[in-house]
Design a protein around this motif. Sequence first.
Motif, mmCIF file in Angstrom:
data_model
loop_
_atom_site.group_PDB
_atom_site.id
_atom_site.type_symbol
_atom_site.label_atom_id
_atom_site.label_comp_id
_atom_site.label_asym_id
_atom_site.label_seq_id
_atom_site.Cartn_x
_atom_site.Cartn_y
_atom_site.Cartn_z
ATOM 1 N N LEU A 214 0.843 -1.193 0.000
ATOM 2 C CA LEU A 214 0.000 0.000 0.000
ATOM 3 C C LEU A 214 0.877 1.241 0.000
ATOM 4 O O LEU A 214 1.803 1.361 0.811
ATOM 5 C CB LEU A 214 -0.921 0.010 1.224
ATOM 6 C CG LEU A 214 -1.894 -1.174 1.351
ATOM 7 C CD1 LEU A 214 -2.638 -1.100 2.673
ATOM 8 C CD2 LEU A 214 -2.866 -1.177 0.176
ATOM 9 N N ARG A 215 0.628 2.147 -0.897
ATOM 10 C CA ARG A 215 1.382 3.389 -0.970
ATOM 11 C C ARG A 215 0.424 4.560 -1.163
ATOM 12 O O ARG A 215 -0.647 4.410 -1.767
ATOM 13 C CB ARG A 215 2.377 3.359 -2.141
ATOM 14 C CG ARG A 215 3.503 2.342 -2.013
ATOM 15 C CD ARG A 215 4.456 2.697 -0.891
ATOM 16 N NE ARG A 215 5.628 1.832 -0.874
ATOM 17 C CZ ARG A 215 5.706 0.679 -0.205
ATOM 18 N NH1 ARG A 215 4.674 0.255 0.506
ATOM 19 N NH2 ARG A 215 6.813 -0.050 -0.244
ATOM 20 N N LEU A 216 0.806 5.706 -0.648
ATOM 21 C CA LEU A 216 0.045 6.920 -0.922
ATOM 22 C C LEU A 216 0.063 7.173 -2.422
ATOM 23 O O LEU A 216 0.985 6.757 -3.126
ATOM 24 C CB LEU A 216 0.651 8.111 -0.178
ATOM 25 C CG LEU A 216 0.567 8.064 1.361
ATOM 26 C CD1 LEU A 216 1.450 9.137 1.965
ATOM 27 C CD2 LEU A 216 -0.872 8.229 1.822
ATOM 28 N N SER A 217 -0.929 7.891 -2.910
ATOM 29 C CA SER A 217 -0.999 8.153 -4.347
ATOM 30 C C SER A 217 0.087 9.136 -4.770
ATOM 31 O O SER A 217 0.628 9.890 -3.959
ATOM 32 C CB SER A 217 -2.373 8.733 -4.704
ATOM 33 O OG SER A 217 -2.501 10.053 -4.197
ATOM 34 N N TYR A 218 0.403 9.097 -6.038
ATOM 35 C CA TYR A 218 1.403 9.992 -6.624
ATOM 36 C C TYR A 218 1.125 11.448 -6.293
ATOM 37 O O TYR A 218 2.002 12.199 -5.871
ATOM 38 C CB TYR A 218 1.428 9.762 -8.152
ATOM 39 C CG TYR A 218 2.436 10.598 -8.899
ATOM 40 C CD1 TYR A 218 3.726 10.112 -9.159
ATOM 41 C CD2 TYR A 218 2.113 11.878 -9.379
ATOM 42 C CE1 TYR A 218 4.648 10.873 -9.858
ATOM 43 C CE2 TYR A 218 3.022 12.637 -10.066
ATOM 44 C CZ TYR A 218 4.305 12.130 -10.314
ATOM 45 O OH TYR A 218 5.219 12.889 -11.007
ATOM 46 N N ASP A 219 -0.142 11.854 -6.461
ATOM 47 C CA ASP A 219 -0.508 13.257 -6.263
ATOM 48 C C ASP A 219 -0.407 13.702 -4.810
ATOM 49 O O ASP A 219 -0.310 14.900 -4.525
ATOM 50 C CB ASP A 219 -1.937 13.511 -6.784
ATOM 51 C CG ASP A 219 -2.026 13.384 -8.291
ATOM 52 O OD1 ASP A 219 -0.977 13.597 -8.950
ATOM 53 O OD2 ASP A 219 -3.112 13.079 -8.804
ATOM 54 N N GLU A 220 -0.433 12.744 -3.893
ATOM 55 C CA GLU A 220 -0.349 13.099 -2.468
ATOM 56 C C GLU A 220 1.070 13.417 -2.027
ATOM 57 O O GLU A 220 1.264 14.104 -1.023
ATOM 58 C CB GLU A 220 -0.909 11.960 -1.619
ATOM 59 C CG GLU A 220 -2.410 11.808 -1.667
ATOM 60 C CD GLU A 220 -2.895 10.668 -0.799
ATOM 61 O OE1 GLU A 220 -3.411 10.943 0.317
ATOM 62 O OE2 GLU A 220 -2.747 9.504 -1.213
ATOM 63 N N VAL A 221 2.058 12.921 -2.758
ATOM 64 C CA VAL A 221 3.431 13.088 -2.290
ATOM 65 C C VAL A 221 4.371 13.724 -3.308
ATOM 66 O O VAL A 221 5.514 14.064 -2.978
ATOM 67 C CB VAL A 221 4.020 11.728 -1.845
ATOM 68 C CG1 VAL A 221 3.268 11.179 -0.658
ATOM 69 C CG2 VAL A 221 4.000 10.721 -2.993
ATOM 70 N N VAL A 222 3.912 13.895 -4.547
ATOM 71 C CA VAL A 222 4.744 14.508 -5.576
ATOM 72 C C VAL A 222 4.159 15.852 -5.948
ATOM 73 O O VAL A 222 2.977 15.958 -6.290
ATOM 74 C CB VAL A 222 4.844 13.606 -6.831
ATOM 75 C CG1 VAL A 222 5.720 14.285 -7.903
ATOM 76 C CG2 VAL A 222 5.425 12.237 -6.466
ATOM 77 N N PHE A 223 4.990 16.896 -5.894
ATOM 78 C CA PHE A 223 4.521 18.252 -6.127
ATOM 79 C C PHE A 223 5.383 18.948 -7.190
ATOM 80 O O PHE A 223 6.612 18.913 -7.089
ATOM 81 C CB PHE A 223 4.549 19.066 -4.835
ATOM 82 C CG PHE A 223 3.768 18.416 -3.713
ATOM 83 C CD1 PHE A 223 2.409 18.574 -3.607
ATOM 84 C CD2 PHE A 223 4.440 17.609 -2.785
ATOM 85 C CE1 PHE A 223 1.701 17.956 -2.579
ATOM 86 C CE2 PHE A 223 3.741 16.994 -1.756
ATOM 87 C CZ PHE A 223 2.358 17.168 -1.653
ATOM 88 N N ASP A 224 4.753 19.529 -8.160
ATOM 89 C CA ASP A 224 5.458 20.314 -9.166
ATOM 90 C C ASP A 224 5.592 21.741 -8.658
ATOM 91 O O ASP A 224 4.608 22.367 -8.240
ATOM 92 C CB ASP A 224 4.691 20.324 -10.491
ATOM 93 C CG ASP A 224 4.637 18.945 -11.135
ATOM 94 O OD1 ASP A 224 5.566 18.152 -10.881
ATOM 95 O OD2 ASP A 224 3.672 18.669 -11.865
ATOM 96 N N VAL A 225 6.809 22.274 -8.661
ATOM 97 C CA VAL A 225 7.032 23.651 -8.160
ATOM 98 C C VAL A 225 7.766 24.477 -9.202
ATOM 99 O O VAL A 225 8.377 23.944 -10.124
ATOM 100 C CB VAL A 225 7.844 23.629 -6.843
ATOM 101 C CG1 VAL A 225 7.071 22.944 -5.750
ATOM 102 C CG2 VAL A 225 9.189 22.937 -7.034
#
Length: 245
Positions: A234-245
Amino acid sequence: MMINKMTFKEIVEARRSIRKFDTEHAFKHETVEKALRLALLSPNSSNLQTWEFYRVKSADKLKLLSEACLNQGAARTASEMVVFVSRQDLWKQRANWNAQQIKNKIGERTELTKREKRGIHYYESMMKLFYDNSLWPLNSIIRQLVLAWRVVNGKPMMRFTRRNDSKVVSNKSLAIAAQTFMLAMKDQDYDTCPMEGFDSVWVRKILNLPKSADVSIIVVCGKGLPEGVTNERLRLSYDEVVFDV
């Protein structure tokens, strides 16, 4: 043993932390050496390589380490264990080694490039600023003053002031090496489990390590059994931990 020809993506997806290994399997111990040789190529801070890897193969040592690992199933059934040890206390020796590598390449040449001068200065002088704690807390205070001066002058500075900062950096490098090792084992169709649940004092005694050695991770190896995978990944979703800045 037939070696898997998986893609890197398949290797990463197939690697799981296995909690039970096949104790009847004829384990190929040479695979561990191959994986460790690849782990040695892992990136590490300033190429100081403040690490040591201890392979444990004998039944007696495996039993002792299993007890030190709180008798977890993965430890009890492992064919080998690799103990990843941080030796940040060897920073000066490793810094001198790096400086010597540069000098060896220079040889008899008298004209040094800017890069060569910077490299020698970095390993022979700058390393002391960050790693030398022989006069602690004096050196820690000096580092804080240097940091304060740069901050006041609006310059960035590595916030490397505390005595334990070098320990943290060394363990970061070990984590990278351990991951390289585990992926290399999976590439050879073997399984692993990285363990943090252990008594580090016991482990040091079993391996006859000095108090300055910091036991970072123990990776157990073997041929995984289907029941060794005890839960869904089980892993958190991509959008929950990856942020474009």
